[in-house]
Design a protein around this motif. Structure first.
Motif, PDB file in Angstrom:
ATOM      1  N   GLY A   1     -23.367  10.129 -22.198  1.00  0.00           N
ATOM      2  CA  GLY A   1     -24.702   9.861 -22.710  1.00  0.00           C
ATOM      3  C   GLY A   1     -25.762  10.580 -21.894  1.00  0.00           C
ATOM      4  O   GLY A   1     -25.472  11.212 -20.876  1.00  0.00           O
ATOM      5  N   LYS A   2     -26.986  10.487 -22.319  1.00  0.00           N
ATOM      6  CA  LYS A   2     -28.105  11.143 -21.644  1.00  0.00           C
ATOM      7  C   LYS A   2     -28.283  10.542 -20.246  1.00  0.00           C
ATOM      8  O   LYS A   2     -28.492   9.338 -20.097  1.00  0.00           O
ATOM      9  N   THR A   3     -28.212  11.395 -19.235  1.00  0.00           N
ATOM     10  CA  THR A   3     -28.161  10.927 -17.843  1.00  0.00           C
ATOM     11  C   THR A   3     -29.333  11.455 -17.027  1.00  0.00           C
ATOM     12  O   THR A   3     -29.696  12.625 -17.119  1.00  0.00           O
TER      13      THR A   3
ATOM     14  N   ARG B   1     -34.976   3.187 -18.627  1.00  0.00           N
ATOM     15  CA  ARG B   1     -34.024   2.489 -19.510  1.00  0.00           C
ATOM     16  C   ARG B   1     -34.258   2.849 -20.977  1.00  0.00           C
ATOM     17  O   ARG B   1     -33.314   2.947 -21.761  1.00  0.00           O
TER      18      ARG B   1
ATOM     19  N   ASP C   1     -29.463   6.935 -21.202  1.00  0.00           N
ATOM     20  CA  ASP C   1     -28.307   6.036 -21.291  1.00  0.00           C
ATOM     21  C   ASP C   1     -27.823   5.603 -19.911  1.00  0.00           C
ATOM     22  O   ASP C   1     -27.374   4.472 -19.728  1.00  0.00           O
TER      23      ASP C   1
ATOM     24  N   GLY D   1     -30.694   1.677 -21.331  1.00  0.00           N
ATOM     25  CA  GLY D   1     -29.841   2.400 -20.403  1.00  0.00           C
ATOM     26  C   GLY D   1     -29.359   1.537 -19.249  1.00  0.00           C
ATOM     27  O   GLY D   1     -29.954   0.509 -18.919  1.00  0.00           O
TER      28      GLY D   1
END
Length: 499
Positions: A31-33, A104, A108, A2
């Motif tokens: 993305g996954k935040t 990370r 993402d 990430g």
């Protein structure tokens, strides 16, 4: 792996948290935040997002990120709430390293909302970030503080080229004070926002996101050159080796080791161990004798004392007196103010002259509230080309004697932004306190309701059993009556046989 993006501002109230959460709204589509509130004030996440403040950064570094991650209701991104003032002292570099590594590997995009007053672990986060967003406003005071903070972090972080400057709340009719070569994005004033994910700000953050992800590096030499120029204009020493300061200014001796270490680290460029060379002293005065001794020392004073001695200290003419509980943000703000006055006294005159010029030429000034909100248009694409002299008011020579009666109002205006930030922080703290108390009350009330319901059920059950018992007793009494009659009949028959 990430990407880590840190968001930082040299001053509170410039929209850092608003832009951070708006950016999270946009990035979660990519993305996954995760958003980590690296704020030890504490911050605003618990109030804004209605999340559990106990699931915070301290929990994350001790027990792992998964123990503190929360998903706010109605949101598609995840958050970790900020800590409390003493929390950052408990966190070490190794814990930050592990936190960043875990983040990370599981997300993402990781956004760090870093508090304005940098602490040691903030530097660790900045050093390990892929991008560092610095949020500023287009006014001289914030830009001066920006120059100072860039000078400070230039000696602490390895790569200044990852800095991405965002000018927020910009007036489209005024030229931006930051050179184009080092400006990453400009966001216009969007009016009063009711929430950080308001469509008016998200619209502009969409473009910010695109530029941010495409951003390769900032011209470090031009960034340093610009900040050095700002510092020189305000008579602040800048050595040939960037980030060094030739003479100390602040003497800190509060007799509270953790507080001394925090302040010395925060203002490392200005600290001296020789009180005779200092222009600012931060002192603990437990009695009148200590206050009298402090009053005899030349320079600006910040005094920590008891409530009983507060008035006596003010009578001695000290600039700042803090009585009772220690509030680190207020002490930090006081030091920053005195640094401005001690090293850049022309700065305050500069701002006043600039405002005086604006009063005499009101047609050149457009207040943010007067700008028509156009979230669907690039409202700052054609700024008015003002001269450099007008922007910084560095060489203003026009006489301002005819507006002396307005000086009080000017000084009040100068401090309005800090007042608004204080009120906002106070409001957030009160709201959070009320929210916590209400939540505890509701939980207790819910528990009492459940206990009452169980008690009612038990009482109902007992009543039912009691009724059955009464019915059983009635049946037995009826049988007993029959047995008595049989007994009487047998007794009667037995008597008749005897005769």
């Amino acid at each position: 792996m990430g990407k880590i993006i840190s968001i930082f501002s040299p001053k509170g109230g410039v929209g850092k948290t608003t832009l951070t959460l708006a950016l999270a709204e946009v990035l979660q589509k990519e993305g996954k935040t995760l958003v980590i509130e690296f704020d030890f004030s504490p911050g605003d996440f618990a109030t804004l997002l209605d999340v559990d403040k106990t699931k915070n950064i301290e929990l994350a570094v001790v027990y792992g990120l998964s123990s503190a991650v929360q998903k706010p209701e109605g949101k598609e991104y995840f958050v970790v709430a900020g800590g409390f003032p003493e929390t950052h002292e408990k966190i070490n570099a190794e814990q930050i390293k592990n936190l960043l590594s875990e983040a990370r590997n599981n997300f993402d995009f990781i956004l760090f909302d870093i508090q304005p007053g940098l602490v040691e672990r903030s530097i660790d986060v900045l050093n390990n970030s892929d991008k560092v967003l610095v949020i500023i406003e287009n006014n001289q005071y914030v830009i001066l503080r920006f120059a100072r903070i860039i000078r400070y972090i230039s000696t602490r972080i390895k790569d200044l080229s990852k800095v991405f400057i965002v000018v927020n709340k910009a007036n489209p009719r005024q030229k931006i004070c930051i050179p184009d070569e080092i400006t990453g994005e400009i966001i216009p004033w969007c009016g009063r926002l009711h929430e950080p994910w308001d469509r008016k700000i998200v619209f502009h953050v969409e473009r910010l996101k695109q530029k941010l992800l495409e951003h390769r590096f900032t011209d470090t030499e031009k960034l340093i050159e610009f900040t050095n120029e700002i510092l020189r204009k305000h008579n602040i020493n800048v050595s040939t080796q960037y980030g060094e300061v030739k003479d100390g200014m602040i003497y800190i001796m509060t007799n509270i080791q953790s507080l001394d270490d925090l302040l010395k680290n925060r203002f490392t460029d200005f600290v001296t161990d020789d009180i005779s060379k200092s222009r600012i002293q931060v002192l603990m005065c437990e009695d009148k004798q200590k206050i009298d001794e402090a009053a005899r020392i030349q320079g600006f004073k910040i005094v920590l004392t008891s409530y009983e001695l507060e008035r006596y200290a003010y009578e001695k003419g000290f600039e700042y007196v803090f009585a009772g509980a220690i509030e680190i943000p207020k002490i930090t703000h006081a030091i920053e103010d005195l640094i401005s006055r001690a090293t850049a006294e022309p700065e305050r005159k500069l701002i006043k002259e600039s405002k005086s010029e604006q009063i005499e030429n009101p047609e050149q000034v457009v207040e943010p509230e007067q700008i028509e909100e156009k979230p669907d248009e690039d409202s700052f694409s054609n700024p008015v080309e003002d001269s450099e002299e007008e922007l910084f008011a560095q060489d203003l020579k026009q006489e301002v004697k005819n507006i002396e009666e307005k000086s009080t109002a000017t000084e009040q205006t100068e401090n309005m932004q800090d007042v608004e930030v204080f009120i906002s922080n106070l409001s957030s703290a009160v709201t959070q306190l009320i929210s916590t108390e209400v939540s505890m009350f509701l939980k207790e009330h819910s528990k009492n309701m459940e206990d009452n319901q169980k008690l009612k059920q038990e009482i109902t059950k007992l009543l039912e059993e009691n009724q059955k018992l009464k019915e059983r007793i009635a049946e037995l009494e009826e049988k007993l009556k029959k047995l008595n009659k049989i007994k009487e009949l047998i007794t009667s028959l037995a008597g008749g046989l005897d005769e």
